[in-house]
Write a protein that holds these residues in place. Structure first.
Motif, PDB file in Angstrom:
ATOM      1  N   ARG A  25       3.574  -1.887   5.592  1.00 54.54           N
ATOM      2  CA  ARG A  25       3.349  -1.448   6.604  1.00 54.54           C
ATOM      3  C   ARG A  25       4.460  -1.789   6.964  1.00 54.54           C
ATOM      4  NH1 ARG A  25      -1.053   0.419   9.142  1.00 54.54           N
ATOM      5  NH2 ARG A  25      -0.685  -0.595  11.092  1.00 54.54           N
ATOM      6  N   TYR A  26       5.695  -1.340   7.231  1.00 59.60           N
ATOM      7  CA  TYR A  26       6.466  -1.998   8.457  1.00 59.60           C
ATOM      8  C   TYR A  26       7.316  -0.785   9.537  1.00 59.60           C
ATOM      9  CZ  TYR A  26       9.707   0.157   4.466  1.00 59.60           C
ATOM     10  OH  TYR A  26      10.440   1.233   4.284  1.00 59.60           O
ATOM     11  N   ARG A  27       7.719  -1.178  10.321  1.00 59.88           N
ATOM     12  CA  ARG A  27       8.741  -0.636  11.600  1.00 59.88           C
ATOM     13  C   ARG A  27       9.816  -0.815  10.551  1.00 59.88           C
ATOM     14  NH1 ARG A  27       5.388   0.344  16.061  1.00 59.88           N
ATOM     15  NH2 ARG A  27       7.416   1.764  16.446  1.00 59.88           N
ATOM     16  N   ARG A  28      10.688   0.141  10.256  1.00 57.42           N
ATOM     17  CA  ARG A  28      12.192   0.416  10.192  1.00 57.42           C
ATOM     18  C   ARG A  28      13.157   1.140  11.446  1.00 57.42           C
ATOM     19  NH1 ARG A  28      16.568   0.128   9.327  1.00 57.42           N
ATOM     20  NH2 ARG A  28      18.565   0.719   7.639  1.00 57.42           N
ATOM     21  N   SER A  29      12.577   1.381  12.434  1.00 50.35           N
ATOM     22  CA  SER A  29      13.125   1.230  13.845  1.00 50.35           C
ATOM     23  C   SER A  29      11.571   0.909  14.414  1.00 50.35           C
ATOM     24  CB  SER A  29      13.822   2.336  13.941  1.00 50.35           C
ATOM     25  OG  SER A  29      13.202   3.529  13.794  1.00 50.35           O
ATOM     26  N   GLY A  30      12.263   0.863  15.835  1.00 49.79           N
ATOM     27  CA  GLY A  30      11.410   1.438  17.022  1.00 49.79           C
ATOM     28  C   GLY A  30      10.470   2.693  17.056  1.00 49.79           C
ATOM     29  N   GLU A  31      10.689   3.478  16.293  1.00 49.18           N
ATOM     30  CA  GLU A  31      10.530   4.800  16.619  1.00 49.18           C
ATOM     31  C   GLU A  31      10.202   5.624  15.127  1.00 49.18           C
ATOM     32  OE1 GLU A  31      10.156   6.867  19.472  1.00 49.18           O
ATOM     33  OE2 GLU A  31      11.722   5.565  20.580  1.00 49.18           O
ATOM     34  N   PHE A  32       9.381   4.577  14.487  1.00 55.30           N
ATOM     35  CA  PHE A  32       9.687   5.318  13.050  1.00 55.30           C
ATOM     36  C   PHE A  32       8.833   4.161  11.716  1.00 55.30           C
ATOM     37  CE2 PHE A  32      13.418   7.667  13.634  1.00 55.30           C
ATOM     38  CZ  PHE A  32      12.843   9.079  13.476  1.00 55.30           C
ATOM     39  N   ALA A  33       7.628   4.448  11.498  1.00 47.86           N
ATOM     40  CA  ALA A  33       7.289   3.794  10.848  1.00 47.86           C
ATOM     41  C   ALA A  33       7.112   4.128   8.985  1.00 47.86           C
ATOM     42  CB  ALA A  33       5.487   2.687  10.791  1.00 47.86           C
ATOM     43  N   HIS A  34       7.115   2.881   8.153  1.00 43.44           N
ATOM     44  CA  HIS A  34       7.231   3.236   6.931  1.00 43.44           C
ATOM     45  C   HIS A  34       5.555   2.581   6.629  1.00 43.44           C
ATOM     46  CE1 HIS A  34       8.298   5.005   3.307  1.00 43.44           C
ATOM     47  NE2 HIS A  34       8.467   3.779   2.503  1.00 43.44           N
ATOM     48  N   VAL A  35       5.202   3.481   5.317  1.00 39.74           N
ATOM     49  CA  VAL A  35       4.005   2.513   4.673  1.00 39.74           C
ATOM     50  C   VAL A  35       4.256   2.880   3.270  1.00 39.74           C
ATOM     51  CG1 VAL A  35       1.713   2.312   4.344  1.00 39.74           C
ATOM     52  CG2 VAL A  35       2.495   2.941   6.614  1.00 39.74           C
ATOM     53  N   ASP A  36       4.102   2.339   2.451  1.00 36.39           N
ATOM     54  CA  ASP A  36       4.275   2.202   0.634  1.00 36.39           C
ATOM     55  C   ASP A  36       1.928   2.249   0.621  1.00 36.39           C
ATOM     56  OD1 ASP A  36       6.980   2.233   0.096  1.00 36.39           O
ATOM     57  OD2 ASP A  36       7.137   0.129   0.703  1.00 36.39           O
ATOM     58  N   TYR A  37       1.789   2.989  -0.654  1.00 34.63           N
ATOM     59  CA  TYR A  37       0.411   2.854  -0.725  1.00 34.63           C
ATOM     60  C   TYR A  37       0.473   1.930  -2.066  1.00 34.63           C
ATOM     61  CZ  TYR A  37      -0.568   5.083   3.021  1.00 34.63           C
ATOM     62  OH  TYR A  37      -0.930   5.816   4.510  1.00 34.63           O
ATOM     63  N   HIS A  38      -0.012   1.323  -2.706  1.00 37.58           N
ATOM     64  CA  HIS A  38      -0.294   0.760  -3.852  1.00 37.58           C
ATOM     65  C   HIS A  38      -1.968   0.814  -4.281  1.00 37.58           C
ATOM     66  CE1 HIS A  38       3.381  -0.794  -4.543  1.00 37.58           C
ATOM     67  NE2 HIS A  38       2.848  -1.062  -2.697  1.00 37.58           N
ATOM     68  N   ARG A  39      -2.272   2.208  -4.572  1.00 37.46           N
ATOM     69  CA  ARG A  39      -3.602   3.243  -4.703  1.00 37.46           C
ATOM     70  C   ARG A  39      -4.263   3.458  -5.928  1.00 37.46           C
ATOM     71  NH1 ARG A  39      -3.960   6.539   0.800  1.00 37.46           N
ATOM     72  NH2 ARG A  39      -6.247   5.636   0.149  1.00 37.46           N
ATOM     73  N   ALA A  40      -3.493   4.037  -7.224  1.00 37.74           N
ATOM     74  CA  ALA A  40      -3.190   5.494  -8.151  1.00 37.74           C
ATOM     75  C   ALA A  40      -4.284   4.449  -8.774  1.00 37.74           C
ATOM     76  CB  ALA A  40      -2.067   4.985  -8.734  1.00 37.74           C
TER      77      ALA A  40
END
Length: 308
Positions: free
Chosen positions: A90-105
């Motif tokens: 998870r990372y905060r692309r901006s102060g308003e938006f967070a992004h999550v990449d999942y590695h779960r398959a």
């Protein structure tokens, strides 16, 4: 009754420090995250008994999940699996938006199956709690959720579901009938307005969800607070004004607050007040479960009571 019983996938959580593209991150923290385990931790922090079950791999992440949950006071049933424990970044692309990449398959958590669930745990719980995430992970996970719900219902144990729709896991078209069926089998339902609109008409979300069968329907609406229909009566509780540091985990904290108070015998209005306060407290701290409060901290925030 032994308290809350829940199950699902808990993953390792890598969080980039600061705000901006992941490319430029210079530091990371490592923890754990999972909707069901977050709720189990939240209930334990509020003085309730909770148990979490899930599959974990033979790796450091699986070991961390076990140790963190046990340290939080959650009775942990970690089913060993030969494959890897899932991971999210998870990372905060901006102060308003967070992004999550999942590695779960294909992860250990996605291999949960009905045989993993001890019937005695389901029959002796005070509440069995599931989410709409687990049935999206695999066919065996979906079968496990429905078996757990049916076993609990047959034993007269209340079933709670947090709809928790995740577009990255399945389409609205695929999710809607499954989630509708689960809600129809539940006693307690948590959803956002958008999630409820997946499978009921928007003219009266509370009433239309209640028509599916649950006696307790709670709509979580972030900064607007919540509305609920419990035993035929309607309630509305406004949000508490707080400075938001990290909104992740607020919904799980809300659910934990409501269920902890329900198991403690609190009246509906008190359950909702505690739920709102728990969610508000969680957003003031970074992390999925690190900010889940205890009773004294809720009282300091201005919500909840001091039951121990």
């Amino acid at each position: 009754m032994t308290g809350l019983f829940t199950f699902g996938e808990t993953m390792g959580l890598v969080v980039a420090d600061g705000i901006g593209p992941l490319t430029y991150a210079r530091g990371f923290s490592f923890g754990i995250g999972g909707a069901e385990s977050n709720v189990a931790i939240g209930v334990a922090r509020l003085g309730g008994e909770s148990c979490w079950l899930g599959r974990v791999g033979p790796d450091a992440t699986g070991a961390l999940i076990r140790s963190r949950l046990e340290a939080a006071g959650v009775r942990t049933i970690a089913v060993p699996d030969p494959t890897f424990t899932g991971l999210m970044v998870r990372y905060r692309r901006s102060g308003e938006f967070a992004h999550v990449d999942y590695h779960r398959a294909g992860s250990a958590g996605s291999r949960l199956n009905p045989a993993d669930l001890p019937p005695s745990e389901l029959r002796e719980a005070a509440v069995v709690h599931v989410t709409g995430i687990t049935p999206a992970l695999s066919e065996t996970c979906r079968a496990a959720v429905f078996q757990a719900v049916e076993t609990a219902r047959d034993a007269g144990v209340p079933v709670s579901i947090d709809v928790n729709y995740r577009a990255k896991l399945w389409s609205r078209f695929d999710a809607a009938p499954v989630l509708r069926d689960l809600v129809g089998l539940a006693d307690i339902v948590f959803a956002s307005p958008d999630e409820a609109a997946l499978f009921v008409d928007e003219d009266d979300l509370l009433g239309n969800l209640a028509k599916l069968g649950p006696a307790e329907v709670i709509l979580k609406d972030g900064g607007k607070g919540c509305v609920a229909q419990i035993g035929g009566e309607r309630h509305a509780v406004p949000a508490l004004p707080v400075t938001v540091i990290d909104p992740v985990g607020a919904g799980d904290a809300f659910v934990a607050g409501y269920l902890a108070d329900r198991m403690a015998g609190a009246a509906p209005e008190q359950r909702l007040t505690t739920a709102i306060a728990a969610g508000a407290f969680a957003v003031t701290v970074s992390g999925d479960c690190e900010g889940l409060p205890d009773r004294a901290e809720l009282a300091a925030l201005g919500g909840g009571d001091l039951r121990r």
